[in-house]
Scaffold this motif. Structure first.
Motif, PDB file in Angstrom:
ATOM      1  N   ALA A 143       0.830  -1.209   0.000  1.00 42.52           N
ATOM      2  CA  ALA A 143       0.000   0.000   0.000  1.00 42.52           C
ATOM      3  C   ALA A 143       0.865   1.259   0.000  1.00 42.52           C
ATOM      4  N   LEU A 144       1.917   1.265   0.782  1.00 42.86           N
ATOM      5  CA  LEU A 144       2.818   2.427   0.809  1.00 42.86           C
ATOM      6  C   LEU A 144       3.496   2.631  -0.539  1.00 42.86           C
ATOM      7  N   ALA A 148       2.327   1.788  -3.459  1.00 41.22           N
ATOM      8  CA  ALA A 148       1.307   2.282  -4.386  1.00 41.22           C
ATOM      9  C   ALA A 148       1.063   3.776  -4.194  1.00 41.22           C
ATOM     10  N   ILE A 149       0.984   4.222  -2.954  1.00 42.02           N
ATOM     11  CA  ILE A 149       0.752   5.644  -2.673  1.00 42.02           C
ATOM     12  C   ILE A 149       1.926   6.485  -3.150  1.00 42.02           C
ATOM     13  N   VAL A 150       3.132   6.046  -2.880  1.00 41.24           N
ATOM     14  CA  VAL A 150       4.319   6.808  -3.287  1.00 41.24           C
ATOM     15  C   VAL A 150       4.430   6.853  -4.807  1.00 41.24           C
ATOM     16  N   SER A 151       4.184   5.741  -5.488  1.00 38.66           N
ATOM     17  CA  SER A 151       4.297   5.740  -6.955  1.00 38.66           C
ATOM     18  C   SER A 151       3.233   6.616  -7.594  1.00 38.66           C
ATOM     19  N   THR A 152       2.036   6.661  -7.045  1.00 38.51           N
ATOM     20  CA  THR A 152       0.990   7.533  -7.564  1.00 38.51           C
ATOM     21  C   THR A 152       1.368   8.997  -7.378  1.00 38.51           C
ATOM     22  N   THR A 153       1.887   9.322  -6.231  1.00 37.94           N
ATOM     23  CA  THR A 153       2.311  10.704  -5.959  1.00 37.94           C
ATOM     24  C   THR A 153       3.418  11.139  -6.904  1.00 37.94           C
TER      25      THR A 153
END
Length: 161
Positions: A30-31, A33-38
């Motif tokens: 999950a972390l 995924a959030i970092v790659s989206t940002t």
């Protein structure tokens, strides 16, 4: 030592933990995924963002002129080139009391009107409530967007950025 009942309790040796639990793995995924989206959103191409912003602005301007055309009963057209030097586009047929912008916000955007002719280089915006289906190809550098309407709905971006 015997317990009550005569049975003896044995303590099993602690297992060596090797590996991660499922919860730990899910948190890490999950972390990531959030970092790659940002990062993906932060690194968008500036030309792509400008073209999308110009397309949204032009769609709003076309709808404003279309609404004014219907309300006043005037025949209004949008033409990609302005009459004055420095103008990037113009609205023909609008009353002088409604001055709409005639320039792009940033670098000039190349516009191609589908099915344009020398006699009719622009698009018709009214006064009829249903106009012909029309499309504009907007290009900035190597980026391309298509803005259009089916004649009944509002102008909108038809191809994803």
């Amino acid at each position: 030592m015997p317990a009550s009942g005569g049975a003896e309790l044995r303590v099993l040796p602690a297992r060596d933990r090797s590996g991660f639990t499922l919860i730990e793995l899910l948190v890490v995924v999950a972390l990531i995924a959030i970092v790659s989206t940002t990062v993906t959103l932060a690194l968008r191409d500036p030309a792509e963002m400008q073209l999308e912003r110009e397309a949204q602005r032009l769609a709003a301007l076309l709808e404003t002129a279309r609404a004014e055309s219907r309300a006043s009963g005037l025949s209004v057209r949008w033409v990609p080139k302005g009459l004055k030097s420095g103008d990037d586009f113009r609205f023909e047929g609008l009353p002088r009391t409604l001055p709409l912008p005639t320039r792009w916000l940033g670098e000039p955007v190349a516009v191609q009107v589908e099915n344009a002719t020398a006699q009719n280089p622009g698009i018709s915006l009214g006064p009829e409530p249903i106009i012909p289906a029309q499309r504009l190809r907007l290009r900035l550098g190597d980026k391309l967007l298509v803005l259009g309407t089916d004649g009944l709905s509002a102008f909108d971006i038809l191809t994803p950025p």
